[in-house]
Each structure stands twice: as structure tokens, then as C-alpha cells.
Design an enzyme around this catalytic site. Structure first.
Site, short mmCIF file in Angstrom:
data_model
loop_
_atom_site.label_atom_id
_atom_site.label_comp_id
_atom_site.label_asym_id
_atom_site.label_seq_id
_atom_site.Cartn_x
_atom_site.Cartn_y
_atom_site.Cartn_z
N THR A 20 0.85 -1.20 0.00
CA THR A 20 0.00 0.00 0.00
C THR A 20 0.88 1.24 0.00
OG1 THR A 20 -0.10 0.34 2.39
CG2 THR A 20 -1.70 -1.21 1.45
N CYS A 21 0.24 2.35 -0.29
CA CYS A 21 0.92 3.65 -0.17
C CYS A 21 0.35 4.36 1.05
CB CYS A 21 0.75 4.48 -1.44
SG CYS A 21 -0.96 4.73 -1.92
N SER A 22 0.21 3.61 2.13
CA SER A 22 -0.38 4.10 3.36
C SER A 22 0.57 3.82 4.53
CB SER A 22 -1.71 3.37 3.61
OG SER A 22 -2.21 3.63 4.90
#
Length: 84
Positions: A20-22
Site C-alpha cells: 500500500t501507499c499508506s
């Protein structure tokens, strides 16, 4: 979810990379932990075998803007070791 659907496509000995880009734990590590509890046929491989130690936390890739000067990101390498 997406990880569940993808898991069904992984052959014995195969790899599923969840990324993820979280930086939110509930979207990353907590989700991976729940997945592993429900899928004993998978195990969490150590990202430290492939990446520099400064971006590895608890066997996963984790980057943070304030620490690494990059976007926040997470990745876990899940290997299928036996049939479900």
C-alpha cells in the site's frame, strides 16, 4: 477483499506481495496479521532478505516521509508453503 481474492490465485511455493501507499496500521500490518490468522498456508517472509535494514520493520517494508524522505509505503511478502 483484494488480498483474499489474490490469495486464491497463488500456487504452492508462490508469493503474494501485499503493498500500500499508506502508513496506517489498520491498512497494513493489522490487515496482514488478520490474513495470516485466517490463512495458515501462508507465512510472512522477511523483507530484510531483499531490502536495506533501514526500511524494514517487523519483517515488512515500511517507509515514512519524516524518516526516509519518501512517500509512506508498506509491503509484506507472503509465501504459500502448503495447500489450504
Amino acid at each position: 477483499g483484494i488480498i483474499e481474492a489474490a490469495a486464491g490465485c497463488v500456487a504452492l511455493g508462490g508469493v503474494l506481495v501485499y503493498s500500500t501507499c499508506s502508513v496506517e496500521p489498520e491498512e497494513n500490518r493489522q490487515l496482514v496479521n488478520r490474513f495470516l490468522e485466517a490463512h495458515a498456508e501462508f507465512f510472512l517472509a522477511d523483507a530484510g532478505e531483499f531490502l536495506p535494514e533501514e526500511v524494514v520493520s517487523d519483517r515488512c517494508l515500511e517507509t515514512f516521509p519524516h524518516l526516509h524522505g519518501t512517500d509512506g509505503a508498506f509491503a509484506a511478502r507472503l509465501e504459500k508453503r502448503r495447500m489450504s
